[in-house]
Write a protein that holds these residues in place. Structure first.
Motif, PDB file in Angstrom:
ATOM      1  N   THR A 314      48.187  51.837  34.591  1.00  0.00           N
ATOM      2  CA  THR A 314      48.161  50.383  34.812  1.00  0.00           C
ATOM      3  C   THR A 314      47.586  50.376  36.471  1.00  0.00           C
ATOM      4  N   ASP A 315      48.151  51.392  37.337  1.00  0.00           N
ATOM      5  CA  ASP A 315      47.696  51.518  38.653  1.00  0.00           C
ATOM      6  C   ASP A 315      46.385  52.330  38.865  1.00  0.00           C
ATOM      7  N   LYS A 316      45.768  52.777  37.788  1.00  0.00           N
ATOM      8  CA  LYS A 316      44.532  53.536  38.208  1.00  0.00           C
ATOM      9  C   LYS A 316      43.390  52.705  37.980  1.00  0.00           C
ATOM     10  N   LEU A 321      41.360  54.800  33.339  1.00  0.00           N
ATOM     11  CA  LEU A 321      41.635  54.038  32.212  1.00  0.00           C
ATOM     12  C   LEU A 321      40.844  54.299  31.025  1.00  0.00           C
ATOM     13  N   GLU A 336      47.510  49.802  26.385  1.00  0.00           N
ATOM     14  CA  GLU A 336      47.654  50.363  27.767  1.00  0.00           C
ATOM     15  C   GLU A 336      46.449  49.501  28.357  1.00  0.00           C
ATOM     16  N   GLN A 339      47.790  45.946  29.432  1.00  0.00           N
ATOM     17  CA  GLN A 339      48.618  45.867  30.494  1.00  0.00           C
ATOM     18  C   GLN A 339      47.740  46.282  31.912  1.00  0.00           C
ATOM     19  N   TRP A 340      46.590  46.935  31.660  1.00  0.00           N
ATOM     20  CA  TRP A 340      45.763  47.286  32.684  1.00  0.00           C
ATOM     21  C   TRP A 340      45.133  45.939  33.214  1.00  0.00           C
ATOM     22  N   ARG A 344      45.006  42.234  36.820  1.00  0.00           N
ATOM     23  CA  ARG A 344      43.643  42.101  37.712  1.00  0.00           C
ATOM     24  C   ARG A 344      43.113  41.002  37.362  1.00  0.00           C
TER      25      ARG A 344
END
Length: 498
Positions: A314-316, A321, A336, A339-340, A344
């Motif tokens: 998530t914080d990458k 990703l 995934e 969530q990413w 944003r």
């Protein structure tokens, strides 16, 4: 935990830490350990090793609200006390060895050690969820160590004349037993997290036992192997009974009537292999709880096993990703990605994804497929970023597909080079994602049917995977004539590359 069986695992889906911490606090054994830690005080006396002295056990049983007339209650209290001591919920001062200070005539109370609530007890109510989970993991270590110890009756039978345990007679190796249990939990975890695997469904105990005993590739197990499966099932039945109170698993034990019905050592294993679904449930069913998945994963990570969880990325950045989800099953990849994106601004996120999808390396086609998957739910806010790559040789086809699916009227038609490049890229991505599936030949047939002279043109495509894709089409294309043309085109493409 051994890192050997599964060096890379599918991603697991876990609840939030706060929910897992709540599950830990209500796990019966951990909850009892907390209650005993609060009960400990100036009058609590312990032996060497921190165990409660025998005449303190009734008070501990009463503090837990258990039936003092039930013999099992003392066992539950002893287990909970051991967990409390091992996790730091209780601090003990052990007694000195008898006679060490020359005071053999002291009372039992004077020769006992003491116990008080430990500093870590405050974390149960005042710590973060991660603090609670760390305490629970320490408790889990204690329970797993206990579960790997042989049955008490076996220990008594193995005592030699001097009262020492004869380990050769017992045939018990602590490291081997711990590794066996770790291997079982690793296999249960894999069955749980694999795409199309057990998920929240219980796993039959014979399946787990066979996974540790039956050699790969064996057809019908021999009588000797079935006997080993039976032995493993009985060991696991006892161990899962011990692991359930800490919240690791939900367990339906083996039906005790089966043992009475069995005449030979291998009968239990044979029945488990040959029974119908209803019969199999009599042989034990086990399921990792969400807390159990967290616990097994934590032990794997500590052992150096790559055990990802949905949300890790998530914080990458977008490049991390797409590289990460390229190895995930489709469902986990979608979760995934969602969530990413959730954290944003969509236009910026789409531009980052498209930039990360570029490349001519081996993993690039699958990155573009995952990028297309990420953009699928995006709305009109994404259109400017998508339009910006219409002329990009690697992303232009993807952009046109996305715009056309949304009914945009002024999408420029792709030229022939882009069409064939996108075809190669699409098949390369599918091969990388799922291998040679049953659906892939149908996709190949559909793509080639829409383009006259497909193989005369496609071998010239400037794509690193052109020869590889054509070789796959030569093996998989359902039309024999087309498959032969694909093999010829693959030879030309390979020669051209060389």
């Amino acid at each position: 935990m051994s890192a050997e069986p599964h060096p890379t695992l599918p991603p697991v889906r876990l609840p939030a830490d706060a929910e897992l911490a709540r599950d830990a606090l209500v796990a019966p054994l951990f909850a009892r350990a907390v209650r005993l830690a609060r009960w400990a005080g100036p009058d609590t006396r312990v032996e060497v090793g921190g165990e409660l002295v025998a005449d303190q056990l009734p008070d501990a049983v009463a503090a837990l609200g258990l039936d003092t007339s039930d013999a099992d209650s003392a066992v539950y209290a002893s287990q909970a006390w051991r967990v409390a001591v091992d996790t730091g919920l209780v601090d003990v001062t052990e007694p000195e060895e008898d006679g060490a200070d020359g005071s053999e005539g002291e009372s039992a109370e004077a020769q006992s050690g003491t116990a008080v609530p430990g500093e870590d007890l405050a974390l149960v109510t005042g710590g973060a969820p991660g603090d609670v989970l760390d305490l629970w993991l320490a408790a889990l270590d204690t329970v797993l160590a206990d579960a790997a110890v042989p049955d008490l009756d076996d220990l008594v039978d193995a005592l030699d004349a001097g009262g020492e345990i004869d380990f050769d007679q017992l045939d018990w190796n602590p490291r081997r037993e711990a590794d066996f249990l770790d291997g079982v939990l690793a296999n249960l975890y894999l069955l749980t997290v694999a795409e199309g695997g057990a998920a929240d469904r219980p796993v039959p105990l014979p399946v787990l036992a066979a996974s540790m005993v039956v050699p790969d590739g064996m057809g019908d197990p021999t009588d000797a192997v079935l006997e080993q499966v039976s032995d493993a099932m009985m060991r696991l039945d006892d161990q899962f009974r011990q692991l359930e109170p800490i919240g690791l698993v939900e367990y339906q034990p083996v039906d005790e009537a089966l043992m009475a019905e069995s005449e030979e050592p291998g009968d239990v294993g044979a029945g488990a292999y040959g029974g119908d679904e209803e019969d199999v449930s009599r042989y034990g069913m086990v399921r990792l709880t969400p807390l159990g998945r967290y616990g097994v994963r934590a032990r794997m990570l500590e052992a150096g096993v790559e055990a990802p969880a949905v949300g890790d990325l998530t914080d990458k950045g977008a490049d991390a990703l797409l590289d990460g989800v390229s190895r995930y099953p489709e469902g986990a990849a979608q979760a995934e990605i969602e969530q990413w994106l959730a954290g944003r601004e969509l236009p910026t996120a789409v531009a980052e994804l498209l930039a990360a999808a570029r490349g001519d390396d081996e993993g690039a086609p699958l990155r573009r497929l995952r990028c297309q998957q990420a953009l699928a739910p995006a709305g009109p806010e994404a259109e400017p970023a998508v339009r910006a790559v219409l002329d990009d040789p690697e992303l232009g086809g993807l952009a046109r597909v996305w715009l056309a699916e949304r009914g945009v009227a002024d999408v420029p038609a792709p030229d022939g080079a882009m069409v064939f490049w996108l075809t190669v890229d699409t098949i390369a991505a599918q091969l990388a994602a799922d291998g040679e599936t049953e659906e892939l030949p149908l996709l190949m047939e559909s793509l080639t049917a829409h383009h006259a002279g497909f193989f005369d043109r496609v071998w010239r495509v400037e794509h690193p995977a052109t020869a590889y894709v054509l070789e796959a089409m030569g093996r998989l294309h359902p039309d024999k004539k087309a498959a032969k043309e694909a093999r010829k085109a693959a030879f030309k493409a390979r020669s051209r590359q060389n």
